[in-house]
Design an enzyme around this catalytic site. Structure first.
Site, PDB file in Angstrom:
ATOM      1  N   ASP A 105       0.839  -1.209   0.000  1.00  0.00           N
ATOM      2  CA  ASP A 105       0.000   0.000   0.000  1.00  0.00           C
ATOM      3  C   ASP A 105       0.871   1.254   0.000  1.00  0.00           C
ATOM      4  O   ASP A 105       2.022   1.231   0.440  1.00  0.00           O
ATOM      5  CB  ASP A 105      -0.857   0.051   1.267  1.00  0.00           C
ATOM      6  CG  ASP A 105      -1.808  -1.118   1.358  1.00  0.00           C
ATOM      7  OD1 ASP A 105      -2.178  -1.655   0.302  1.00  0.00           O
ATOM      8  OD2 ASP A 105      -2.167  -1.472   2.498  1.00  0.00           O
TER       9      ASP A 105
HETATM   10  N1  URA Z   1      -1.308  -5.896   3.914  1.00  0.00           N
HETATM   11  C1  URA Z   1      -1.728  -4.632   3.948  1.00  0.00           C
HETATM   12  O1  URA Z   1      -2.743  -4.324   4.556  1.00  0.00           O
HETATM   13  N2  URA Z   1      -1.008  -3.721   3.283  1.00  0.00           N
HETATM   14  C2  URA Z   1       0.107  -3.986   2.609  1.00  0.00           C
HETATM   15  O2  URA Z   1       0.719  -3.097   2.030  1.00  0.00           O
HETATM   16  C3  URA Z   1       0.535  -5.327   2.585  1.00  0.00           C
HETATM   17  C4  URA Z   1      -0.190  -6.264   3.247  1.00  0.00           C
END
Ligand code: URA
Length: 237
Positions: A105
């Site tokens: 993310d």
């Molecule tokens: N899980 C999440 O919530 N975000 C990420 O970036 C990776 C795994």
């Protein structure tokens, strides 16, 4: 990128550079339909069409495997609709067109692999062959044994139960806790959603390992080329 024709032929695996020079001089190579016999000729490796013995010479880039320590505030795509910085902006000095393997993310940091090896990307991101991913998370509050067990059995996220996951509390800081979370899938915002589901939302999230590959002390925003052993390991998965 402009390259000498003999180097292009060698890079594409047609012949050694010296042998490629002989092929050019012998009139066996054409560029955009015109036979080229001059050795200094430069071509654009993306735009020009090179033929050897009547067959198109395909520009097979050499495979490159990269580990990036992604900082928060970067998107894991090559181009962002809102013009935010992308992880590709951080890969300086690499000519090959690498793409991220899976995603992190915008607000997650940590280990992100990038490569131009499509087969490996396919394999590592295929739902069937998910590898273990380890995250360090700062969570609001401190999960109790009930939460830990929920992770073990799978948590319902977006109406579907996750695969068994592991939640370990490393440090209780009162308002927050530092936890290690291990999952084997790669669903959208999975860790955040799992932590929401147990009522301990994520404050910060960092991926520290993918399978046996560890982020180690790679500085944030920096990348390194994977070792041969690491590439071999990934291919063996
Ligand atoms: N899980 C999440 O919530 N975000 C990420 O970036 C990776 C795994």
């Amino acid at each position: 990128m402009e390259v000498r024709l003999q180097k292009y032929l060698a890079d594409c695996g047609i012949a050694s550079r010296r042998k490629a020079e002989e092929l050019i001089q012998a009139g066996k190579v054409s560029v955009n339909g015109v036979v080229v016999t001059e050795l200094g000729t430069k071509i654009d490796d993306k735009l020009d069409s090179v033929f050897y013995n009547g067959n198109k010479v395909l520009n097979k880039e050499k495979p490159v495997y990269i580990m990036l320590h992604k900082p928060e505030g970067f998107v894991t795509t090559a181009k962002d609709q809102f013009d935010r910085p992308t992880v590709i902006d951080l890969i300086k000095g690499v000519n090959e067109r690498v793409v991220p393997v899976g995603r992190l993310d915008y607000d997650t940091s940590g280990l992100l692999l990038l490569t131009n090896d499509g087969d490996l990307t396919y394999k590592l991101t295929h739902p069937k062959h998910q590898v273990k991913k380890v995250y360090l998370a700062k969570l609001f509050g401190t999960p109790d044994i009930g939460c830990i067990n929920k992770f073990k059995w799978g948590v319902t996220v977006d109406g579907r139960k996750t695969e068994p996951a592991k939640l370990e509390v490393l440090e209780d800081l009162g308002k927050y806790s530092v936890c290690r979370i291990t999952i084997t899938e790669g669903r959208n915002r999975q860790v955040r959603k799992m932590c929401d589901a147990i009522k301990h939302p994520v404050a910060t999230l960092k991926r520290v390992a993918t399978g046996e590959l560890e982020l180690g002390d790679l500085p944030k925003g920096k990348f390194r080329i994977l070792t041969e052993k690491e590439v071999k390991y990934l291919k063996s998965l």
